[in-house]
Design a protein around this motif. Structure first.
Motif, short mmCIF file in Angstrom:
data_model
loop_
_atom_site.label_atom_id
_atom_site.label_comp_id
_atom_site.label_asym_id
_atom_site.label_seq_id
_atom_site.Cartn_x
_atom_site.Cartn_y
_atom_site.Cartn_z
N TYR A 147 24.98 48.99 37.15
CA TYR A 147 23.60 48.93 36.62
C TYR A 147 22.71 48.00 37.42
CZ TYR A 147 25.29 51.69 32.77
OH TYR A 147 25.82 52.72 32.03
N LYS A 148 23.23 47.55 38.57
CA LYS A 148 22.43 46.74 39.50
C LYS A 148 21.78 45.54 38.80
CE LYS A 148 21.50 50.54 42.71
NZ LYS A 148 22.51 51.42 42.12
N LEU A 149 22.58 44.87 37.99
CA LEU A 149 22.09 43.68 37.30
C LEU A 149 22.10 42.50 38.27
CD1 LEU A 149 24.03 44.00 33.93
CD2 LEU A 149 21.66 44.62 34.37
N PRO A 150 21.01 41.75 38.39
CA PRO A 150 21.01 40.58 39.27
C PRO A 150 22.04 39.56 38.79
CG PRO A 150 18.77 41.19 38.65
CD PRO A 150 19.69 41.99 37.78
N LEU A 151 22.84 39.04 39.73
CA LEU A 151 23.91 38.11 39.39
C LEU A 151 23.81 36.88 40.27
CD1 LEU A 151 26.57 37.84 37.64
CD2 LEU A 151 27.79 38.65 39.67
N GLN A 152 24.02 35.72 39.67
CA GLN A 152 24.01 34.47 40.43
C GLN A 152 25.16 33.60 39.98
OE1 GLN A 152 20.21 32.51 40.89
NE2 GLN A 152 21.16 30.49 40.85
N PHE A 153 25.93 33.07 40.94
CA PHE A 153 27.05 32.21 40.62
C PHE A 153 26.58 30.77 40.45
CE2 PHE A 153 29.34 35.77 42.56
CZ PHE A 153 30.33 35.95 41.60
N THR A 154 27.19 30.08 39.50
CA THR A 154 26.91 28.66 39.28
C THR A 154 28.13 27.86 39.71
OG1 THR A 154 27.83 28.58 37.04
CG2 THR A 154 25.56 29.35 37.26
N ASP A 155 28.04 26.53 39.58
CA ASP A 155 29.18 25.68 39.93
C ASP A 155 30.10 25.43 38.74
OD1 ASP A 155 27.52 24.14 38.40
OD2 ASP A 155 27.30 22.51 39.84
N ILE A 156 29.85 26.13 37.63
CA ILE A 156 30.68 25.96 36.43
C ILE A 156 32.02 26.68 36.62
CG2 ILE A 156 30.88 26.46 33.96
CD1 ILE A 156 27.87 26.23 33.75
N GLU A 157 33.11 25.98 36.34
CA GLU A 157 34.44 26.58 36.40
C GLU A 157 34.70 27.29 35.07
OE1 GLU A 157 36.93 26.72 38.62
OE2 GLU A 157 35.72 25.82 40.22
N GLY A 158 34.75 28.59 35.10
CA GLY A 158 35.00 29.36 33.89
C GLY A 158 34.11 30.58 33.80
N GLU A 159 34.43 31.45 32.87
CA GLU A 159 33.69 32.70 32.69
C GLU A 159 32.49 32.50 31.78
OE1 GLU A 159 35.36 35.53 30.04
OE2 GLU A 159 34.94 37.21 31.39
N LEU A 160 31.32 32.86 32.27
CA LEU A 160 30.10 32.74 31.46
C LEU A 160 29.64 34.10 30.93
CD1 LEU A 160 27.96 30.26 33.61
CD2 LEU A 160 29.65 29.75 31.85
N VAL A 161 29.88 35.16 31.69
CA VAL A 161 29.42 36.50 31.31
C VAL A 161 30.63 37.33 30.89
CG1 VAL A 161 28.21 38.58 32.04
CG2 VAL A 161 27.51 36.35 32.94
N THR A 162 30.70 37.71 29.63
CA THR A 162 31.80 38.54 29.15
C THR A 162 31.47 40.01 29.38
OG1 THR A 162 30.94 38.84 26.91
CG2 THR A 162 32.23 36.83 27.34
N PRO A 163 32.46 40.88 29.38
CA PRO A 163 32.16 42.31 29.51
C PRO A 163 31.22 42.82 28.43
CG PRO A 163 34.49 41.94 29.92
CD PRO A 163 33.92 40.62 29.46
#
Length: 453
Positions: free
Chosen positions: A244-260
């Motif tokens: 779905y071409k959703l814009p994604l940006q990684f952070t420095d947080i260790e762990g999953e922020l976006v669930t399915p």
């Protein structure tokens, strides 16, 4: 003015976070409870409350499974801890959001299995003692049927089914399975069914038609799930973001922020990724996440009202001093420039060297028409030189219409100010036509307009 929902996902998004944020925005809890009751799913209760996150008062939405309906796969995920110990840990980290977090995968990723016999085979070898209960599986069609038979509005049903379809397609691709072979493990799927239906019901209750999600902020590292150690974002989430071409940006947080589930909801409801240039914030909703990271997990949802677009735009200004061209020619040139796309053309009387009366020709046009405008001026006037510069201008949104006066219809122009105020101006040609037709002066027609409109 249109109302839109803006989702700020800087610390992630999940199903329960979005539902909580929508409830905080003003979605009716009773409408939500009635809709969930209409699913006729046993073995859970819904909890709606308030929690403190980094000193903020945040709405919390939870699906609490009954003891007999809890997902025993949690013991596997949490290193075979006793279920009660897991509950204590969950409550501890839910209350102390800034504390050290467990980097394990939420049971949301245990919803999908290829076949029931595969699922049973796995647990017989991995942790027989943890699976004394036999559980059914639900395929996508069964879940769609469950939703279609529930007491939901047509729009809420359509939204919920679309979200589940997105998740199922992502899981099918991740596991290399046909869509009809993807099954949701019953006890794991109950809370996801409720989260997704609840989100659809709340969106419908708030009357949300457009949703702006500029970006999904994701953590990094890996998570542990039934199939082993998986990278973040997990395959299902990555598949949804890609599809779905959703814009994604990684952070420095260790762990999953976006669930399915969070990614699927965003994919299903997002209509734009950019905020309007100008808007009002009508209401703010804060939804609490359950996981503990270095930053508090809060989804902020803003109900906004888009204002008129008064962003500056760039125009080209072309000028020339002309002292040896007759008035008829200059009038003809103006007509040709306007017909060729000039935004405005005007003459200013000036005195040039040797005290010669002259005219300053000024042309405003889109920058793309520079060549066309200059060619016309050079070919139709006596000038041998032009000056040009780029200028910014701000234009109010405008539209044309007609108002009905006692004398007859009058064409008008309607403009909207940045604060939302609307002004209506009569068009000269239409006002002059009414004046002539009724034997009145132009001033009398304009006065009548001011009185009747």
């Amino acid at each position: 003015m249109s109302k839109k929902l803006y989702l700020e996902c800087k610390t992630g998004i999940s199903g329960d976070m979005l539902v909580a944020a929508l409830l905080d925005l003003g979605a009716d809890p009773e409408v939500l409870r009635t809709a969930i009751d209409g699913l006729h799913l046993p073995g859970f209760t819904v909890s709606i409350g308030r929690v403190q996150k980094a000193g903020l008062d945040v709405c919390d939405f939870s699906v609490v499974l009954d003891e007999d309906n809890k997902d025993h796969d949690m013991a596997y995920l949490f290193g075979h801890l006793h279920a009660h110990a897991h509950e204590i840990l969950h409550e501890h980290f839910h209350e102390h959001d800034e504390g050290e977090h467990l980097r394990h995968h939420h049971h949301e990723h245990e919803h999908f299995h290829e076949h029931e016999d595969l699922h049973e085979h796995h647990h017989e070898h991995e942790h027989e003692d943890l699976h004394e209960h036999h559980h059914e599986h639900r395929g996508l069609q069964e879940i769609v049927g469950l939703i279609e038979n529930a007491s939901l509005s047509p729009r809420a049903k359509e939204t919920a089914c679309r979200i589940f379809g997105i998740i199922a397609a992502a899981e099918a691709k991740a596991h290399g399975l046909p869509l009809e072979k993807v099954h949701f493990h019953e006890v794991g799927a109950v809370d996801s069914i409720v989260d997704i239906v609840a989100a659809a019901v709340c969106l419908d209750d708030l009357g949300i038609e457009e949703v702006i999600t500029p970006c999904l902020w994701e953590g990094q590292g890996s998570v542990r799930c039934q199939h082993g150690i998986l990278p973040i974002p997990v395959p299902a989430t990555a598949n949804i973001v890609a599809a779905y071409k959703l814009p994604l940006q990684f952070t420095d947080i260790e762990g999953e922020l976006v669930t399915p589930t969070g990614a699927a909801i965003a994919a299903a409801i997002t209509t734009a990724t950019e905020l309007p240039g100008r808007f009002k914030i009508l209401r703010i909703g804060l939804g609490a996440g359950k996981r503990s990271y270095s930053r508090p997990s809060i989804l902020r949802a803003l109900l906004i009202e888009e204002g008129p677009d008064v962003s500056p735009e760039t125009v080209l200004q072309i000028e020339s001093n002309i002292d040896d061209c007759d008035g008829q020619t200059l009038g003809y040139v103006m007509e040709k420039l306007l017909a060729a796309g000039a935004l405005d053309v005007f003459y200013t009387p000036v005195y040039m060297k040797k005290n010669r009366p002259a005219y300053l020709l000024t042309v405003l046009c889109p920058p793309s028409l520079q060549g066309v405008m200059e060619q016309l001026i050079f070919s139709e006037t006596t000038t041998i030189g032009l000056r040009r510069c780029l200028k910014e201008r701000t234009c109010l949104p405008r539209s044309s219409g007609t108002v009905q006066l006692s004398l007859g219809p009058l064409a008008v122009k309607q403009v909207t100010l940045p604060d939302g105020t609307v002004k209506i101006y009569p068009e000269y040609e239409s006002a002059a036509l009414l004046a002539r037709a009724n034997g009145l002066s132009l001033g009398q027609v304009l006065a009548l307009f001011a009185k009747e409109v």
